[in-house]
Design a protein around this motif. Structure first.
Motif, PDB file in Angstrom:
ATOM      1  N   ILE A 111      13.329 -66.841  -1.135  1.00  0.00           N
ATOM      2  CA  ILE A 111      14.393 -67.626  -0.510  1.00  0.00           C
ATOM      3  C   ILE A 111      15.316 -68.223  -1.577  1.00  0.00           C
ATOM      4  O   ILE A 111      16.546 -68.224  -1.431  1.00  0.00           O
ATOM      5  CB  ILE A 111      13.795 -68.741   0.365  1.00  0.00           C
ATOM      6  CG1 ILE A 111      12.900 -68.126   1.454  1.00  0.00           C
ATOM      7  CG2 ILE A 111      14.887 -69.588   0.984  1.00  0.00           C
ATOM      8  CD1 ILE A 111      13.621 -67.155   2.348  1.00  0.00           C
ATOM      9  N   GLU A 147      20.725 -75.335   2.441  1.00  0.00           N
ATOM     10  CA  GLU A 147      20.305 -74.040   3.004  1.00  0.00           C
ATOM     11  C   GLU A 147      18.837 -73.757   2.711  1.00  0.00           C
ATOM     12  O   GLU A 147      18.101 -73.259   3.564  1.00  0.00           O
ATOM     13  CB  GLU A 147      21.174 -72.913   2.443  1.00  0.00           C
ATOM     14  CG  GLU A 147      22.634 -72.974   2.849  1.00  0.00           C
ATOM     15  CD  GLU A 147      23.446 -73.899   1.959  1.00  0.00           C
ATOM     16  OE1 GLU A 147      24.677 -73.950   2.123  1.00  0.00           O
ATOM     17  OE2 GLU A 147      22.840 -74.563   1.094  1.00  0.00           O
ATOM     18  N   GLN A 183      10.422 -62.675   6.488  1.00  0.00           N
ATOM     19  CA  GLN A 183       9.831 -63.634   7.421  1.00  0.00           C
ATOM     20  C   GLN A 183      10.423 -63.413   8.805  1.00  0.00           C
ATOM     21  O   GLN A 183      11.643 -63.449   8.976  1.00  0.00           O
ATOM     22  CB  GLN A 183      10.096 -65.060   6.950  1.00  0.00           C
ATOM     23  CG  GLN A 183       9.572 -66.137   7.881  1.00  0.00           C
ATOM     24  CD  GLN A 183       9.825 -67.527   7.353  1.00  0.00           C
ATOM     25  OE1 GLN A 183       9.877 -67.741   6.153  1.00  0.00           O
ATOM     26  NE2 GLN A 183      10.001 -68.480   8.252  1.00  0.00           N
ATOM     27  N   ILE A 237      11.189 -74.358   8.461  1.00  0.00           N
ATOM     28  CA  ILE A 237      10.674 -73.547   9.570  1.00  0.00           C
ATOM     29  C   ILE A 237       9.147 -73.499   9.534  1.00  0.00           C
ATOM     30  O   ILE A 237       8.485 -73.528  10.574  1.00  0.00           O
ATOM     31  CB  ILE A 237      11.266 -72.124   9.502  1.00  0.00           C
ATOM     32  CG1 ILE A 237      12.797 -72.180   9.644  1.00  0.00           C
ATOM     33  CG2 ILE A 237      10.658 -71.231  10.579  1.00  0.00           C
ATOM     34  CD1 ILE A 237      13.467 -70.830   9.531  1.00  0.00           C
ATOM     35  N   GLN A 278      16.587 -76.304   4.698  1.00  0.00           N
ATOM     36  CA  GLN A 278      16.579 -75.986   6.127  1.00  0.00           C
ATOM     37  C   GLN A 278      15.683 -74.776   6.417  1.00  0.00           C
ATOM     38  O   GLN A 278      14.940 -74.767   7.403  1.00  0.00           O
ATOM     39  CB  GLN A 278      18.007 -75.716   6.604  1.00  0.00           C
ATOM     40  CG  GLN A 278      18.119 -75.389   8.090  1.00  0.00           C
ATOM     41  CD  GLN A 278      19.554 -75.160   8.519  1.00  0.00           C
ATOM     42  OE1 GLN A 278      20.473 -75.242   7.702  1.00  0.00           O
ATOM     43  NE2 GLN A 278      19.759 -74.852   9.775  1.00  0.00           N
ATOM     44  N   TYR A 279      15.730 -73.768   5.560  1.00  0.00           N
ATOM     45  CA  TYR A 279      14.913 -72.570   5.798  1.00  0.00           C
ATOM     46  C   TYR A 279      13.444 -72.861   5.564  1.00  0.00           C
ATOM     47  O   TYR A 279      12.578 -72.363   6.292  1.00  0.00           O
ATOM     48  CB  TYR A 279      15.378 -71.438   4.885  1.00  0.00           C
ATOM     49  CG  TYR A 279      14.956 -70.075   5.381  1.00  0.00           C
ATOM     50  CD1 TYR A 279      15.795 -69.332   6.190  1.00  0.00           C
ATOM     51  CD2 TYR A 279      13.727 -69.540   5.053  1.00  0.00           C
ATOM     52  CE1 TYR A 279      15.420 -68.092   6.661  1.00  0.00           C
ATOM     53  CE2 TYR A 279      13.330 -68.304   5.517  1.00  0.00           C
ATOM     54  CZ  TYR A 279      14.193 -67.579   6.319  1.00  0.00           C
ATOM     55  OH  TYR A 279      13.809 -66.353   6.788  1.00  0.00           O
TER      56      TYR A 279
END
Length: 376
Positions: free
Chosen positions: A343, A324, A213, A331, A327-328
């Motif tokens: 992920i 983590e 990404q 996006i 939060q990703y």
């Protein structure tokens, strides 16, 4: 896609999973459907194009499902592919040929070798990806070319190394019909001073690059949800198929100590050695192979024999609500953890390595004498 999709795993309330059993491969039919049958897939670009949208909706109904699809969206997608997708233009060109004359048979050749440089990701043209074959004569073709017959009941398999392999299966992801993986893509530093054992990009490196990404690139693939999962599974099976082909063709380069046992059995008078061994021997480096499992088992026994029985056994699992991961995923709005297994796997691996560092280097439970790490 021709493979056995296991939908039974999604009968509960757990997150959606795309599971494919057995061998996966892509097939393509003739330009026109057999007499008495409805058009499907690429045949919709040629046969009865005046009712093309309705025929596409009927294809979903033939699968036993009521299509919950917006008719306007289907029409707009069809117009977009007609304007942008080079593969679509090729089938439209075949349709025009059929409309001009029915006296000569027309076949379509999907060219597997491109003349352009693999490092130049310029958009393809019709002359680069296909060629029309008029009549019954067969022009010279490459070993990866696909010849689509005029009308046939047989399906032809497309090699996973064909440049249009992925673009034809996922046109929404490859809107312009651009090439997927090619065997002649050179490494960026192939002309540099650094010596490489391989000059060209492998299929693993190609998909690893595509699955990243990036902020400056389109987020279309990551918004497709379940289709994104299917694309990842499809790509992984292509990688496995390529690896299995190499194993099959390079049996003499593989250390096959296990065959010594077969020779001993035959020398003792056993006249049915086929019930003991296999024609193709997997290397111990092949993930999931019996040799790898036996090797790991022997390694564990050797460590226990030297260091004694284990003192601690830890089962480490992943939590999709880790900060983590959340939060990703934020996006790109509306993403769910099950939509991004890449992920999940990456964060899990980072935390697993950190746990092993706590146990072995930082001495959380004291000095470590030996350790075994198995990721299941």
């Amino acid at each position: 896609m021709d493979g056995k999709v296991d939908n039974s795993i999604n009968q509960g309330t757990s997150p959606y999973v795309f599971r494919l059993n057995g061998q996966n491969h892509h097939k393509i039919g003739s330009l026109l459907p057999p007499i008495g049958e409805q058009p499907r897939f690429t045949q919709l670009y040629i046969y009865d194009t005046e009712n093309e949208v309705e025929n596409r909706m009927n294809t979903l109904r033939n699968n036993g499902r009521q299509p919950n699809v917006d008719l306007e969206i289907v029409e707009n997608l069809s117009k977009m592919f007609d304007e942008c997708n080079e593969l679509t233009k090729v089938f439209r060109m075949a349709r025009e040929r059929f409309q001009q004359t029915d006296l000569q048979l027309v076949r379509l050749r999907l060219i597997g070798s491109r003349a352009k440089d693999g490092r130049q990701y310029n958009l393809p043209t019709k002359l680069e990806v296909t060629a029309l074959i008029v009549g019954s004569s067969d022009n010279e073709k490459g070993h990866r070319d696909v010849i689509i017959e005029h009308r046939s009941e047989d399906l032809k398999r497309i090699s996973e190394l064909h440049p249009s392999f992925i673009a034809m299966q996922y046109p929404i992801l490859f809107t312009n019909g651009e090439d997927g993986y090619r065997t002649d893509i050179p490494h960026a530093d192939v002309d540099g001073s650094t010596k490489r054992t391989r000059r060209y990009v492998s299929i693993r490196e190609n998909y690893a690059f595509r699955f990243q990404q990036r902020l400056q690139e389109s987020k279309t693939r990551f918004k497709l949800g379940r289709l994104n999962q299917q694309f990842q599974v499809d790509a992984f099976t292509c990688l496995q198929e390529s690896w299995l082909d190499w194993v099959r063709e390079n049996q003499k380069k593989i250390r096959k100590e296990i065959l010594k046992g077969l020779e001993d059995v035959v020398s003792r008078g056993d006249d049915m050695p086929a019930s003991i061994g296999q024609h193709v021997i997997f290397p111990s480096s092949f993930t999931g192979s019996p040799r790898l499992l036996i090797q790991n088992y022997h390694d564990a026994l050797a460590i226990c024999r030297w260091a004694g029985p284990p003192d601690i056994f830890i089962t480490f699992t992943c939590n999709p609500n880790w900060d983590e991961i959340v939060q990703y995923l934020s996006i790109i709005p509306s993403q769910q953890p099950e939509d991004r297994p890449d992920i999940i796997a990456r964060v899990f691996k980072i935390k697993l390595d950190e746990l092993m560092c706590d146990l072995t280097e930082r001495g959380h439970f004291g000095q470590t004498k030996a350790g075994i790490k198995h990721i299941i």
